[in-house]
Each structure stands twice: as structure tokens, then as C-alpha cells.
Motif scaffolding. Structure first.
Motif, PDB file in Angstrom:
ATOM      1  N   GLY A 248       0.846  -1.379  -0.029  1.00 53.39           N
ATOM      2  CA  GLY A 248      -0.053   0.005   0.131  1.00 53.39           C
ATOM      3  C   GLY A 248       0.815   1.242   0.230  1.00 53.39           C
ATOM      4  N   GLY A 249       2.124   1.164  -0.011  1.00 53.83           N
ATOM      5  CA  GLY A 249       3.016   2.437  -0.218  1.00 53.83           C
ATOM      6  C   GLY A 249       3.342   3.157  -1.526  1.00 53.83           C
ATOM      7  N   ARG A 250       3.900   4.098  -1.462  1.00 54.90           N
ATOM      8  CA  ARG A 250       4.364   4.700  -2.862  1.00 54.90           C
ATOM      9  C   ARG A 250       5.734   4.583  -2.905  1.00 54.90           C
ATOM     10  N   VAL A 251       6.309   4.519  -4.031  1.00 57.83           N
ATOM     11  CA  VAL A 251       7.557   4.657  -4.712  1.00 57.83           C
ATOM     12  C   VAL A 251       7.829   5.529  -5.780  1.00 57.83           C
ATOM     13  N   THR A 252       8.666   6.490  -5.487  1.00 66.50           N
ATOM     14  CA  THR A 252       9.183   7.511  -6.703  1.00 66.50           C
ATOM     15  C   THR A 252      10.444   7.739  -6.668  1.00 66.50           C
ATOM     16  N   ASP A 253      10.894   8.261  -7.420  1.00 68.28           N
ATOM     17  CA  ASP A 253      12.345   9.224  -7.445  1.00 68.28           C
ATOM     18  C   ASP A 253      12.284  10.165  -6.342  1.00 68.28           C
ATOM     19  N   MET A 254      13.346  10.843  -6.372  1.00 68.19           N
ATOM     20  CA  MET A 254      13.473  11.759  -5.219  1.00 68.19           C
ATOM     21  C   MET A 254      12.894  13.134  -5.553  1.00 68.19           C
ATOM     22  N   ALA A 255      12.524  13.426  -7.028  1.00 67.20           N
ATOM     23  CA  ALA A 255      11.715  14.586  -7.505  1.00 67.20           C
ATOM     24  C   ALA A 255      10.491  14.178  -7.693  1.00 67.20           C
ATOM     25  N   GLY A 256       9.855  12.981  -7.260  1.00 66.28           N
ATOM     26  CA  GLY A 256       8.447  12.752  -7.392  1.00 66.28           C
ATOM     27  C   GLY A 256       7.944  12.207  -8.659  1.00 66.28           C
ATOM     28  N   LYS A 257       9.105  11.928  -9.613  1.00 64.50           N
ATOM     29  CA  LYS A 257       8.857  11.128 -11.009  1.00 64.50           C
ATOM     30  C   LYS A 257       8.671   9.633 -10.590  1.00 64.50           C
ATOM     31  N   PRO A 258       8.138   9.082 -11.774  1.00 68.15           N
ATOM     32  CA  PRO A 258       7.946   7.703 -11.476  1.00 68.15           C
ATOM     33  C   PRO A 258       9.305   6.875 -11.578  1.00 68.15           C
ATOM     34  N   MET A 259       9.562   5.904 -10.901  1.00 70.20           N
ATOM     35  CA  MET A 259      10.712   4.943 -10.774  1.00 70.20           C
ATOM     36  C   MET A 259      10.764   4.262 -11.920  1.00 70.20           C
ATOM     37  N   GLU A 276       4.585  13.637   0.069  1.00 70.60           N
ATOM     38  CA  GLU A 276       4.869  14.967  -0.303  1.00 70.60           C
ATOM     39  C   GLU A 276       5.566  15.854   0.311  1.00 70.60           C
ATOM     40  N   ARG A 277       5.545  15.747   1.635  1.00 69.08           N
ATOM     41  CA  ARG A 277       6.258  16.699   2.508  1.00 69.08           C
ATOM     42  C   ARG A 277       7.743  16.344   2.337  1.00 69.08           C
ATOM     43  N   VAL A 278       7.996  14.920   2.313  1.00 65.08           N
ATOM     44  CA  VAL A 278       9.505  14.749   2.218  1.00 65.08           C
ATOM     45  C   VAL A 278      10.180  15.176   0.620  1.00 65.08           C
ATOM     46  N   LEU A 279       9.215  15.209  -0.377  1.00 64.36           N
ATOM     47  CA  LEU A 279       9.661  15.504  -1.488  1.00 64.36           C
ATOM     48  C   LEU A 279      10.121  17.142  -1.633  1.00 64.36           C
ATOM     49  N   SER A 280       8.936  17.620  -0.903  1.00 65.27           N
ATOM     50  CA  SER A 280       8.937  19.359  -0.897  1.00 65.27           C
ATOM     51  C   SER A 280      10.414  19.753  -0.220  1.00 65.27           C
ATOM     52  N   LEU A 281      10.773  19.057   0.924  1.00 66.75           N
ATOM     53  CA  LEU A 281      11.933  19.353   1.693  1.00 66.75           C
ATOM     54  C   LEU A 281      13.335  18.876   1.012  1.00 66.75           C
ATOM     55  N   LEU A 282      13.186  17.966   0.236  1.00 67.86           N
ATOM     56  CA  LEU A 282      14.110  17.607  -0.783  1.00 67.86           C
ATOM     57  C   LEU A 282      14.310  18.424  -1.777  1.00 67.86           C
ATOM     58  N   ARG A 283      13.389  19.155  -2.452  1.00 69.84           N
ATOM     59  CA  ARG A 283      13.395  19.933  -3.424  1.00 69.84           C
ATOM     60  C   ARG A 283      14.013  21.464  -3.012  1.00 69.84           C
ATOM     61  N   GLU A 284      13.624  21.766  -1.738  1.00 71.59           N
ATOM     62  CA  GLU A 284      14.385  22.827  -1.131  1.00 71.59           C
ATOM     63  C   GLU A 284      15.780  22.812  -0.844  1.00 71.59           C
ATOM     64  N   ALA A 285      16.251  21.638  -0.455  1.00 68.27           N
ATOM     65  CA  ALA A 285      17.650  21.207  -0.440  1.00 68.27           C
ATOM     66  C   ALA A 285      18.462  21.011  -1.525  1.00 68.27           C
ATOM     67  N   GLU A 286      17.635  20.848  -2.655  1.00 70.13           N
ATOM     68  CA  GLU A 286      18.304  20.718  -4.070  1.00 70.13           C
ATOM     69  C   GLU A 286      18.912  19.187  -4.001  1.00 70.13           C
ATOM     70  N   CYS A 287      18.284  18.318  -3.359  1.00 71.92           N
ATOM     71  CA  CYS A 287      18.606  16.812  -3.326  1.00 71.92           C
ATOM     72  C   CYS A 287      17.519  15.861  -4.011  1.00 71.92           C
ATOM     73  N   THR A 288      17.524  16.069  -5.381  1.00 75.23           N
ATOM     74  CA  THR A 288      16.350  15.406  -5.840  1.00 75.23           C
ATOM     75  C   THR A 288      16.731  14.174  -6.636  1.00 75.23           C
ATOM     76  N   GLY A 289      18.127  14.218  -7.035  1.00 76.64           N
ATOM     77  CA  GLY A 289      18.679  13.101  -8.006  1.00 76.64           C
ATOM     78  C   GLY A 289      18.587  13.557  -9.300  1.00 76.64           C
ATOM     79  N   GLU A 290      18.809  14.931  -9.604  1.00 76.43           N
ATOM     80  CA  GLU A 290      19.034  15.214 -10.928  1.00 76.43           C
ATOM     81  C   GLU A 290      20.457  14.915 -11.359  1.00 76.43           C
ATOM     82  N   GLU A 291      20.870  15.320 -12.470  1.00 76.26           N
ATOM     83  CA  GLU A 291      22.236  14.688 -13.173  1.00 76.26           C
ATOM     84  C   GLU A 291      23.109  15.037 -12.062  1.00 76.26           C
ATOM     85  N   SER A 292      23.291  16.537 -11.753  1.00 81.06           N
ATOM     86  CA  SER A 292      24.225  16.865 -10.816  1.00 81.06           C
ATOM     87  C   SER A 292      24.466  16.235  -9.438  1.00 81.06           C
ATOM     88  N   ASP A 293      23.269  15.286  -9.072  1.00 82.95           N
ATOM     89  CA  ASP A 293      23.538  14.651  -7.704  1.00 82.95           C
ATOM     90  C   ASP A 293      24.191  13.574  -7.905  1.00 82.95           C
TER      91      ASP A 293
END
Length: 295
Positions: A248-259, A276-293
Motif C-alpha cells: 500500500g505504499g508509494r515509490v517515486t524518485d526523489m523528485a516525485g517522478k515515476p521510478m 509529499e512533505r519529504v519531496l518538498s523538503l528534498l527539493r528545497e535542499a536541491e537533493c532530488t537526484g538530478e544529474e548533478s546529484d
């Protein structure tokens, strides 16, 4: 008895085939688990894989060989992607391999090798089995505790045969235990620490057990609220990804996109507002798994 895909099409339902696959995966995982417990803290040949904190031992290789043998005995036409024997080129071609292969076993013989080398009882065997590009069967076995997590797509998630579920979706971050992992490469680890620093002040507590598959399985069982980490590989997450979703859980990447099965950054949770709260905090910290990460 060998159980080929063609034979399955002729005489068994897809559900029967998944059950047979799960049975072989469970037996192989428990066999490998016995090797792990017997050699915990006693590995004789410890090597590094690129960086000093990324280790492999003779037991990792022996466990993977054992699992591959059990798969080939029962399903000789299935493909196998194992952490210790797969090349970087095979990993790059994973999408094409999944598209071309009917069934692919994605195997981490010891998820938590650093713990295993140090004698810490926190290592698991992880076996995910995908049909085309979607995991259909997941098995995670903790040989120290005897915890056997299993899932077949569409049939729920189980711990030692008992159905499990994630925490309620209305769970708030302040009431949840967050778990994290730390990548082996220093620049990625530093980026990961930014994400942990952003989320940790809002969580009830933070745990780092050193094995992504066990973290995610504990999310599925409602023992943890969420798990996130940058730069993971398919064998780290394939099995537990299905187990979380079937619980019953949810799995995404750290930007909220499908895995994708190529993996990378991952956030697995009980879903709802906490995700959604964790995703928002990770975006604010610029820790979302983009190429630079991931450099």
C-alpha cells in the motif's frame, strides 16, 4: 524440475508461474542466507569496487553463484542480472535487456556487505523478478532474524506469510521514523547529507541500517515511515520496490517522478501527505537526484 516459459504458456496460468518463481526465489534466498550467517564477520577476501567504502567478498560471489544456479536449474530460459557478475555495459543496456527478455531475475546476494564484513547482523538477500520492465515477484530475506518479505504483483505483501501494510497514509512526518542510506561516492554522499539535514529536523527520528532493501521492507511492514537515498542500482531496490507498493505504499524518485528499473534516487514511503512533505523538503535542499546529484 526445469520450468520454462514456453512450458508455462502451454500448461500453467501466469499466477501459477509467479508462484513457482516465488518458491524458487525464497528457497535460493534462504540457502544464500545460511552462507551469510555462517561467514558474518569472517570474510577472508575483501576487495573494493572503485571506492574504499564499496566492498565485495568471496561470500557475495558464492551467494550469487548459488542463486544463479538455482534459477538456471528451474528456469533455464530466464535472464539474470546480478550485482557481482554484471558488467557496467550490461547495466547500461538494462532497458533493452528487459524489453528483449521475457523474465529477468535482478539479484543482490548481500545487500549490506559493509555490515556483513563488520559482523553487524544487518544484511539481506534481495531477489526481484521482472517480466519485461515491471517487477512481478519480490523476495527479501534477513537471515539473521528469519524475516522473509515476499510479494507477487496484485496479491499483496507478506512477512513470513502474514500480510503486511505500510503506516496509514495520514501519518505525519513528525510522527514517522525516516530511514536513509549513504552512497559510496563522496560527492554524492555530500549531496545526500544535504537532504538528510533538510528532512531530519521534522522527523520523529532517523535511522541508517546500511541496507536499502531492508529499509524498504520495513517501510512495507509499517516499521518505518519512509526511506530515501541517491544513486542506487536495480538490485538494491527491485524486490523491495514491489513489496512496498503491494503493502500500500508509494515509490517515486526523489523528485516525485515515476521510478524506473534502472533505479537511481528513490523515495519509498507510506504515501499520503508524508511522501509529499519529504519531496518538498528534498527539493528545497536541491537533493532530488538530478544529474548533478549523481556525479
Amino acid at each position: 524440475m526445469a520450468y520454462t516459459t514456453e512450458g508455462a504458456k502451454a500448461g500453467a496460468s501466469p499466477e501459477d508461474l509467479k508462484m513457482e518463481i516465488e518458491g524458487v526465489a525464497k528457497k535460493a534466498a534462504m540457502e544464500a542466507g545460511r552462507l551469510i550467517v555462517a561467514a558474518s564477520g569472517k570474510a577472508q577476501n575483501v576487495e573494493t569496487k572503485g571506492v574504499r567504502s564499496d566492498l565485495v567478498t568471496e561470500v557475495d560471489k558464492a551467494c550469487e553463484d548459488l542463486i544463479k544456479q538455482r534459477v538456471q536449474e528451474s528456469f533455464p530460459d530466464h535472464s539474470i542480472l546480478g550485482e557481482e557478475t554484471s558488467t557496467s555495459e550490461e547495466l547500461e543496456r538494462l532497458d533493452a535487456t528487459l524489453a528483449d527478455s521475457d523474465w529477468t531475475w535482478i539479484v543482490d546476494p548481500i545487500d549490506g556487505t559493509l555490515n556483513f564484513v563488520g559482523g553487524l547482523p544487518l544484511s539481506v538477500v534481495s531477489i526481484g523478478v521482472a517480466k519485461a520492465n515491471r517487477v512481478e515477484v519480490g523476495v527479501v530475506f534477513n537471515p539473521y532474524s528469519g524475516e522473509l518479505f515476499t510479494a507477487r504483483r496484485g496479491e499483496g505483501a507478506f512477512l513470513n506469510g502474514e500480510r503486511i501494510s505500510v503506516l496509514p497514509p495520514e501519518t505525519e512526518l513528525e510522527d514517522g521514523a525516516v530511514s536513509v542510506g549513504f552512497p559510496s561516492k563522496r560527492p554524492v554522499r555530500e549531496r545526500m547529507l544535504r537532504g538528510v539535514s533538510a528532512v531530519a529536523p521534522h522527523a520523529r527520528t532517523v535511522r541508517a541500517l546500511g541496507t536499502a532493501a531492508l529499509h524498504m521492507s520495513y517501510v512495507a511492514a509499517g516499521k518505518l515511515a519512509c526511506f530515501f537515498e541517491l544513486n542506487l542500482k536495480p538490485w538494491d531496490v527491485a524486490a523491495a520496490w514491489l513489496i512496498v507498493e503491494e503493502a500500500g505504499g508509494r515509490v517515486t524518485d526523489m523528485a516525485g517522478k515515476p521510478m524506473r528499473l534502472r533505479a537511481g534516487p528513490i523515495l519509498a514511503s507510506c504515501g499520503g501527505q508524508l511522501h509529499e512533505r519529504v519531496l518538498s523538503l528534498l527539493r528545497e535542499a536541491e537533493c532530488t537526484g538530478e544529474e548533478s546529484d549523481l556525479r
